[in-house]
Design a protein around this motif. Structure first.
Motif, PDB file in Angstrom:
ATOM      1  N   SER A  79      25.696   2.396  42.119  1.00  0.00           N
ATOM      2  CA  SER A  79      24.838   1.229  42.321  1.00  0.00           C
ATOM      3  C   SER A  79      25.594  -0.041  41.954  1.00  0.00           C
ATOM      4  O   SER A  79      26.313  -0.068  40.955  1.00  0.00           O
ATOM      5  N   GLU A  80      25.419  -1.087  42.784  1.00  0.00           N
ATOM      6  CA  GLU A  80      26.076  -2.365  42.495  1.00  0.00           C
ATOM      7  C   GLU A  80      25.372  -3.504  43.220  1.00  0.00           C
ATOM      8  O   GLU A  80      24.641  -3.290  44.182  1.00  0.00           O
ATOM      9  N   TYR A  81      25.604  -4.714  42.735  1.00  0.00           N
ATOM     10  CA  TYR A  81      25.148  -5.926  43.407  1.00  0.00           C
ATOM     11  C   TYR A  81      26.329  -6.499  44.185  1.00  0.00           C
ATOM     12  O   TYR A  81      27.437  -6.583  43.651  1.00  0.00           O
ATOM     13  N   LEU A  82      26.118  -6.902  45.437  1.00  0.00           N
ATOM     14  CA  LEU A  82      27.180  -7.561  46.181  1.00  0.00           C
ATOM     15  C   LEU A  82      27.464  -8.936  45.585  1.00  0.00           C
ATOM     16  O   LEU A  82      28.580  -9.435  45.667  1.00  0.00           O
ATOM     17  N   ASN A  83      26.449  -9.543  44.994  1.00  0.00           N
ATOM     18  CA  ASN A  83      26.604 -10.791  44.263  1.00  0.00           C
ATOM     19  C   ASN A  83      26.189 -10.498  42.815  1.00  0.00           C
ATOM     20  O   ASN A  83      25.032 -10.658  42.444  1.00  0.00           O
ATOM     21  N   ALA A  84      27.159 -10.038  42.027  1.00  0.00           N
ATOM     22  CA  ALA A  84      26.867  -9.590  40.657  1.00  0.00           C
ATOM     23  C   ALA A  84      26.407 -10.726  39.750  1.00  0.00           C
ATOM     24  O   ALA A  84      25.549 -10.523  38.896  1.00  0.00           O
TER      25      ALA A  84
END
Length: 138
Positions: free
Chosen positions: A60-65
């Motif tokens: 899981s990750e944010y493209l704009n962290a």
């Protein structure tokens, strides 16, 4: 910030985003393209039979962290190697119905000035013993 990048959605299960309130065995996803959608437009790619694995661990990750925007879940390439994928070639108004645990992805849209608009419906069985309405989830 305006997010204008042409984004691919990585291989994932719909159930990975709805762990608190939808029982994947009593749910389905309905995908309806508004325009013809083939590989050039970033059509849906599915991994038949993958739903039989049940719940799979995702990265899981944010493209704009920094701003915690554009959250994505992704199945590992090791899991994907177990299945042969199939790209859907759909016409405007076609309908694809899939299990919540089916692994799927969308590819990059390579067309100029054309957005891959679709209607996406997620269904759940209100009578399922595991159903928790979103407004009641903590």
């Amino acid at each position: 910030e305006t997010f204008t990048a042409n984004i691919e959605l990585p291989a994932h299960q719909e159930s990975s985003y709805f762990k608190k309130n939808i029982d994947p065995y009593n749910a389905a996803v309905v995908w309806i393209p508004i325009f013809d959608c083939g590989p050039n437009e970033g059509s849906l790619e599915i991994y038949p039979e993958s739903h039989k694995l049940g719940d799979i661990k995702h990265k899981s990750e944010y493209l704009n962290a920094k701003q915690k925007k554009h959250f994505r879940n992704q199945v590992s390439s090791e899991v994907l190697k177990k299945f042969k994928s199939m790209r859907l070639h759909t016409k405007k108004g076609d309908c694809a119905i899939q299990h919540f645990d089916l692994i799927h992805r969308s590819a990059k849209n390579h067309t100029e000035n054309k957005v891959r608009y679709t209607i996406l419906l997620r269904t759940g069985n209100l009578m399922s013993p595991n159903f928790i309405p979103s407004s009641w989830a903590s």
